[in-house]
Each structure stands twice: as C-alpha cells, then as structure tokens.
Design a protein around this motif. Structure first.
Motif, short mmCIF file in Angstrom:
data_model
loop_
_atom_site.label_atom_id
_atom_site.label_comp_id
_atom_site.label_asym_id
_atom_site.label_seq_id
_atom_site.Cartn_x
_atom_site.Cartn_y
_atom_site.Cartn_z
N VAL A 1 1.17 6.89 3.22
CA VAL A 1 1.01 6.92 1.76
C VAL A 1 0.74 8.34 1.29
O VAL A 1 1.32 8.81 0.31
N VAL A 2 -0.15 9.03 2.00
CA VAL A 2 -0.46 10.42 1.65
C VAL A 2 0.79 11.29 1.76
O VAL A 2 1.13 12.05 0.84
N TRP B 1 2.91 1.94 1.04
CA TRP B 1 1.93 1.01 0.48
C TRP B 1 2.15 -0.39 1.01
O TRP B 1 1.21 -1.12 1.33
N LEU C 1 7.17 6.05 -0.81
CA LEU C 1 5.78 5.76 -1.19
C LEU C 1 5.56 4.25 -1.27
O LEU C 1 4.54 3.74 -0.78
N SER D 1 4.00 10.44 1.84
CA SER D 1 5.05 10.06 0.90
C SER D 1 4.72 10.50 -0.52
O SER D 1 5.61 10.92 -1.27
N GLY D 2 3.43 10.40 -0.89
CA GLY D 2 3.05 10.86 -2.22
C GLY D 2 3.29 12.34 -2.39
O GLY D 2 3.80 12.78 -3.44
N GLY E 1 -1.83 15.44 4.15
CA GLY E 1 -1.39 15.85 2.82
C GLY E 1 -1.11 17.35 2.74
O GLY E 1 -0.08 17.77 2.21
N VAL F 1 6.95 13.12 -2.89
CA VAL F 1 7.47 12.86 -4.22
C VAL F 1 7.23 14.04 -5.16
O VAL F 1 8.11 14.46 -5.91
N VAL G 1 10.76 7.71 -4.29
CA VAL G 1 9.64 6.82 -4.57
C VAL G 1 9.63 5.66 -3.57
O VAL G 1 8.57 5.09 -3.27
#
Length: 414
Positions: A140-141, A266, A262, A143-144, A13, A147, A259
């Motif tokens: 996920v981390v 997931w 993300l 991609s978040g 992250g 965003v 998005v």
C-alpha cells in the motif's frame, strides 16, 4: 515507539520515492545532457534490470550469511551515495554515458539486495498468520508513492534539471536508511557454510522447483512476466501509432491506471489472511492472475471499439487498473506463501531462486513482443500477449484441485 513493521513501511515509502526520481531523471539525463539515442536509453533501462537475471542467485546465497537489517540499511545508504555521484560528475571530470550505465546497474543490484533482504527479514518481524497483511501494508505504501511519485519527480526535474533532480533521490534513500536504522537487530543465524556456494544456491533452487505448490506459483509468475514484458515493449507504441493518442492522453492513461496497484494492495491487505497454505491455493488465488490476464486482453478489445479519445482514454486506463489489481494481489500472495513455507535457513535463497526463475522471461517477453509487433503489427502482438497472460492461471489449477481434495477429505474424516 514505532513497531518494526511501521519502520519498514516508512523505509519502503522513502525507497519508492527515490526510485521514482531516478527512473525519470536518469533517462532524461542521458537524453538531454548526453544526447543519447533511443537505443542507448533502452540500454540504460536494461542495465537496471540485468541484476535480476545475473545476480539473484549469488545474492540470495550471500544473504543467508548476513544480517538482513544491515543489508537494508547499507543498501539504502549506498543507493543514495551512487546517485550523488552523478550531480558531482562535472566536478570529477565530466558526465559520460558509460558512467550512467554503471550507476544504473549498481542501483539495480542494490535494489535487488534490499528486496531480498526485506522479504527474508519480514518473517522475523511478524507471525506467519500476519504475513499477507504485512506484505499488503508495505505494498500500500509503495503503490501510493508510485501514484504520486512521478509528479514529484517531474516537478524536481522541471525545477532543477535532470542531473540535479537526482539529489531528491539521494535524500529519499538516506531517509530510508535512517528509518531502517531503528529496526532491532535480528536473531543471529549465521550458519557458516561448509559446502561450495553453488551447492548452497542449488539447494534454494531445488526447494522451489521440487515443492509442487511453489513450482506452480513460480510458473504462473513467469508466464505473467513473459506477457508483461512483451506488453511494456509495445503498449506505448500501440497507443501512439494505432490509436493516435497524444502524450498528455497517454500520461492520463498511465496515471489513472496506476491506481489499480494501490487498490490491489488494499484488497490483498484487508481481504486475505495466510494462516495456512489452503487460502493461497483456493480460487481467490486463481482470480488474481486471471484479473491480470484479463487486463492485458482488454487492451486490444478496447482498441477495436473506436469512438475517439473520450472513450479510449478511460477504457485503456481501466484495463491498466484491472491488470494492476491482479498483479499486486498475486505478487503479495506469492511472496507471503513463500515466506510461510520456507525454513528460516533458506529464506534468502528461496526468494532469490523464485525471483530468478520468474524474472527470466521479462527480457525474453520484451524481445518477443517487439519482434511480433514488427512482423505482424502491434494489435496482433497485443492479442497474443492477452491470451498468454490469461493462460497464466492454468498452472495453478492442478494445485487448487489437489488442495480442494485434501480439504474435502479432511472434512469427511472429521
């Protein structure tokens, strides 16, 4: 006490945030402070991508002899140190465009080393059956952050100016290094190479190319990268000139479309388990590149509908999101499969070889996309890009057929 996977997630992250800062602030520094031309800014981006082509193979061989944990810690810290040099440049004699090129190349090299080290370290952290879930969790981390990261980076640039905004990237990379410092030291596996480095490198390339399943996956990734390289070269131009979207509308398309990355992360994390090779060779694996290709082909389809911005903006965002889901799910499956099939002594070289073979078409695709758009128009180029992307999954069909036959034969014998 945080688990190693949790620490890797925190570090991922922070690293992703640092990358978002410099991907925005470096080009703006070149354009606003040094008054660089569009071609010079393009060279700055190219300098950051060049290490994938030039250094993947030697880095993969070198990493076999290194502690992957230490490479991750020092790689993150050095990325912060390299970025810190730019805000200090006026005190050291001034900021020059050549310096930005060197910084961009260094960041690309260190980022590549960290990526290869992380991919090689993960099989030491989680069992084979959990690799896909673990890769999905890390994605996920990332991609978040991707965003929300552009907004954070934009706020830093607005508040501090482009050069000083890079200090935010420095802090993020140092945060990543601190998180990685908590990882336990991995098992000592230094082999002490007795052969020339080129022979060690060739062994990694041969493992990828001679393994039928990995070869199919690399060819699929290479074809997708060829299409995506061309797409990135012409998409913004297409939206601005042929569709007539303004800067704000184009920004909305990218923000909403991102998005999809993300969602894909997931989906890959929660919907797949890589206990054996079979799940990565059955139709769900074909679906991911098919979605990516469909997203590419959807762009000229949407462009032909007309209807104004109220219709075009959400539909273009949807095509980007579909593409993003496919790209991320495919990437997680591809990396997890390599990690599960590769012996420990070959991990770094195999990841480097696969990255090299799959990454070569990216700059070629960008060049071909621009050339096609110049001679035949951006719309025609996008149709060709879409067809190419959609055809990428064709490389997997023979592998799927063989896997299904083995599976059915095993059921019959049982």
């Amino acid at each position: 006490m945080p688990t190693p996977l949790t620490l890797l997630g925190r570090a991922e992250g922070w690293s992703a945030l640092g990358e978002q800062v410099y991907l925005l602030a470096l080009p703006l520094t070149a354009a606003q402070v040094l008054h660089a031309s569009p071609a010079q800014v393009g060279l700055l981006v190219t300098a950051e991508l060049l290490p994938v082509v030039l250094l993947s193979l030697p880095l993969g061989t070198w990493l076999e002899e290194c502690s992957h944990r230490r490479v991750l810690v020092w790689g993150s810290a050095l990325r912060g140190a390299v970025l810190a040099a730019l805000p200090l440049a006026p005190l050291l004699g001034g900021l020059r465009l050549e310096g930005l090129y060197l910084v961009s190349f260094a960041l690309g090299t260190l980022g590549l080393a960290c990526t290869l080290a992380r991919q090689s370290l993960l099989p030491d952290v989680v069992p084979p059956s959990a690799l896909t879930e673990a890769n999905g969790r890390l994605e996920v981390v990332r991609s978040g952050v991707e965003v929300v990261g552009p907004g954070v980076a934009g706020g830093l640039v607005t508040a501090l100016g482009a050069p000083l905004a890079l200090l935010g990237g420095v802090a993020a990379f140092l945060g990543s290094a601190v998180a990685l410092g908590g990882l336990p030291e991995e098992p000592h596996r230094t082999r002490g190479m007795t052969r020339p480095a080129w022979q060690e490198t060739r062994e990694g390339l041969a493992f990828v190319w001679n393994h039928g399943l990995l070869q199919c996956h690399v060819l699929t990734a290479a074809t997708l990268n060829l299409a995506r390289g061309a797409f990135e070269a012409v998409f913004v131009l297409y939206l601005a000139r042929e569709i007539g979207l303004g800067v704000i509308s184009i920004g909305v398309v990218f923000t909403v479309g991102n998005v999809g990355f993300l969602v894909g992360a997931w989906a890959a994390r929660s919907g797949t388990r890589l206990g054996t090779v079979l799940p990565a060779t059955t139709p769900p694996a074909v679906l991911a590149p098919l979605l990516a290709g469909a997203g590419l082909l959807g762009v000229p389809l949407v462009g032909g509908l007309g209807g104004g911005n109220l219709i075009a903006v959400p539909l273009f965002a949807l095509t980007l999101a579909v593409q993003g889901v496919g790209v991320v799910v495919w990437g997680i499956q591809h990396v997890s499969l390599r990690q599960a099939l590769t012996p420990p002594a070959l991990q770094s070289r195999v990841h480097a070889s696969a990255g090299f073979l799959a990454g070569l078409p990216l700059p070629l695709g960008a060049w071909l996309g621009g050339l096609t758009a110049e001679h035949f128009g951006t719309s025609a180029a996008l149709w060709g890009i879409g067809v190419t992307g959609l055809g990428a999954c064709g490389w997997l069909l023979p592998a799927v057929g063989r896997a299904r036959c083995r599976h059915l034969r095993g059921e019959a014998e049982g």
